[in-house]
Design an enzyme around this catalytic site. Structure first.
Site, mmCIF file in Angstrom:
data_model
loop_
_atom_site.group_PDB
_atom_site.id
_atom_site.type_symbol
_atom_site.label_atom_id
_atom_site.label_comp_id
_atom_site.label_asym_id
_atom_site.label_seq_id
_atom_site.Cartn_x
_atom_site.Cartn_y
_atom_site.Cartn_z
ATOM 1 N N CYS A 184 2.485 -5.337 -4.135
ATOM 2 C CA CYS A 184 1.277 -6.086 -4.557
ATOM 3 C C CYS A 184 1.319 -5.322 -6.135
ATOM 4 C CB CYS A 184 0.122 -5.715 -4.105
ATOM 5 S SG CYS A 184 -0.214 -3.918 -3.525
ATOM 6 N N GLU B 172 -8.284 -6.673 -0.500
ATOM 7 C CA GLU B 172 -7.217 -6.092 -1.081
ATOM 8 C C GLU B 172 -6.270 -7.260 -1.709
ATOM 9 O OE1 GLU B 172 -6.876 -3.065 -2.184
ATOM 10 O OE2 GLU B 172 -8.440 -1.867 -1.410
#
Ligand code: NAD
Length: 456
Positions: A245, A211
């Protein structure tokens, strides 16, 4: 220390080999305890997040604690269904057989967390791995120190201490962990470290989810409602002081839209944060001095349209919009991961698409437009981990939609059922019987081979 890591993993492996994590009742009990961990320790977790990131309670509750707790509640509701062997549809050739897909836990899983949402991205995957029947070694990010300590303190109090263990430390300890053999590695963090993790996993062909992050573009089309769009972009950029993110990294729009955006942004920011944003309790701080220096440097020499103030003592960076950045500017070379929002001017949506496709595949893509043709054009001609149209960040919180990157923004995904599926091996299982008619039908495969058998 390395032998310590070996002890940690061996303990987990021995626990897995007892078979206790395979029982759904055991997993449910651990998940209920996990829920209690959140419910009974909210003040302690909030305090740690405040100390590490100056996170406001509202952000911490919504995006860390409640986010994870809700995922566990959904999992508890669905777990028996998810864990049971699946029965795919059968073709004629298997009509008298049982065709099953077993959801086998991998075994011992390593979860490596990042510091920006240190509860959500560290403990979220842990709950999914538990639900799937694995043992888990958890390594929180050392940069969110207080939160890492809280995780290390609480996990052994609520979860089975052999199956689920926390290891504290930074790069050195992570490297030592990576020398061990795991059955699955789930990493959240930067592309640079993702490559290190992937290379280490490759040694034993360990399946891995990465991720990662990257530069998530935000296209602002002239047809959009600019006032609403500006609010949604600013919110997505400045939650957690831009250290998200899926934060919109930069804006692509034409000059006229850019002018309107800047003017809207000025009044909205004043409405939200008053005359002195540094005094606002709602606004986060940069995690440490290194990141503060890195982000502050992006402002120097750039055309500041809004904001621009920095304070190294508090690691405060004001909400800063940079006007008319160029593709070659420093800001456009790396993920910003801070409260700086550059505007890169393009003539139209086709030029925006071309720019996006010249660069690495982003984790998220945002588009603001009322024009269905523009929306279709962008969706059909770009590749990204996920997309939100006419808002930012929100796709990451949609129940039961996969969350993850593509290309350099990552591989694999999780959340809801996708999280459960990440941590199981789908074991195709065919159970045949000794029925004589079935045997006769399938005997065509036996020698001697012939042209006539080939036609059947
Ligand atoms: P990072 O890569 O520096 O650190 C992540 C983990 O790797 C930490 O646990 C750290 O201890 C470890 N680590 C650091 N250096 C290492 C090394 N040399 N060898 C082995 N392990 C090492 O990432 P970060 O700074 O914590 O997080 C920021 C990045 O994470 C950003 O790029 C952001 O976009 C991304 N991110 C992605 C998601 C997502 O869900 N896709 C969520 C949060 C953050």
């Amino acid at each position: 220390m390395a032998s310590n890591m070996n002890e940690v993993v061996t303990k987990a492996r021995n626990a897995f080999n007892t078979g206790r994590t395979k029982a759904v009742e055991f997993r449910e009990k651990q998940l209920r305890n996990f829920l209690r961990l959140y419910e009974e320790n909210t003040p302690q977790i909030l305090e740690a997040l405040k100390a590490d990131l100056h996170k406001h309670k509202q952000e911490s509750v919504a995006m860390e604690i409640a986010f994870n707790a809700n995922e566990i509640r959904t999992t508890l509701r669905e777990l028996r269904k998810w864990a049971a062997p699946e029965k795919p549809s059968k073709s004629f050739s298997n009509i008298s057989d049982d065709v099953l897909i077993y959801n086998d836990p991998y075994g011992v899983v390593l979860v490596l967390g990042a510091w920006n949402y240190p509860i959500q991205v560290t403990l979220g995957p842990v709950a999914a791995a538990i639900a799937a029947g694995n043992c888990v070694i958890i390594k929180p990010s050392e940069l969110a120190t207080e939160t890492a300590n809280v995780i290390a303190d609480l996990i052994p109090k609520y979860l089975d201490s052999e199956c689920y263990q926390v290891v504290l430390g930074g790069p050195k300890e992570t490297q030592q962990l990576l020398e061990q053999k795991f059955d699955y590695i789930f990493f959240t963090g930067s592309l640079r470290v993702g490559k290190i993790v992937h290379a280490a996993a490759n040694r034993d062909l360990t399946p891995t989810t990465l991720e990662l992050g990257g530069k998530s573009p935000c296209i602002l089309d002239p047809s959009a409602d600019i006032d609403i769009a500006t609010r949604r972009i600013l919110w997505g950029k400045w939650i957690n002081a831009g250290q998200t993110c899926v934060a919109p990294d930069y804006i692509l729009c034409n000059r006229e839209v850019g002018r309107k955006f800047i003017s809207c942004a000025e009044s909205i920011l004043h409405e939200w944060y008053g005359d002195d944003p540094q005094k606002s309790l709602d606004f986060g701080r940069i995690i440490n001095d290194t990141h503060f220096q890195r982000v502050s440097k992006l402002i120097k020499g750039a055309k500041v349209a809004v904001g621009g103030k920095t304070d190294p003592q508090e690691r405060f960076i004001e909400l800063t919009i940079l006007d008319d950045v160029k593709e070659t500017d420093l800001t456009m070379q790396e993920e910003i991961f801070g409260p700086i929002l550059p505007i890169l001017y393009v003539d139209d949506v086709n030029e925006a698409i071309k720019y996006i496709n010249r660069n690495d595949k982003p984790l998220a893509l945002y588009l603001f437009s009322k024009d269905k043709k523009v929306v279709d054009l962008v969706l059909n001609n770009t590749s990204s981990g996920g997309v939100t149209v006419n808002d930012t960040v929100m796709h990451a919180g949609v129940d039961n939609a996969p969350f993850g990157g593509v290309g350099s923004s990552g591989m694999g995904n999780y959340h809801g059922k996708y999280g459960f599926d990440t941590f199981v091996h789908k074991k195709a299982t065919l159970v045949k019987n000794f029925n004589s008619i079935a045997e006769k039908l399938s005997s065509v495969r036996y020698p001697p081979y012939s042209e006539s058998k080939l036609k059947l």
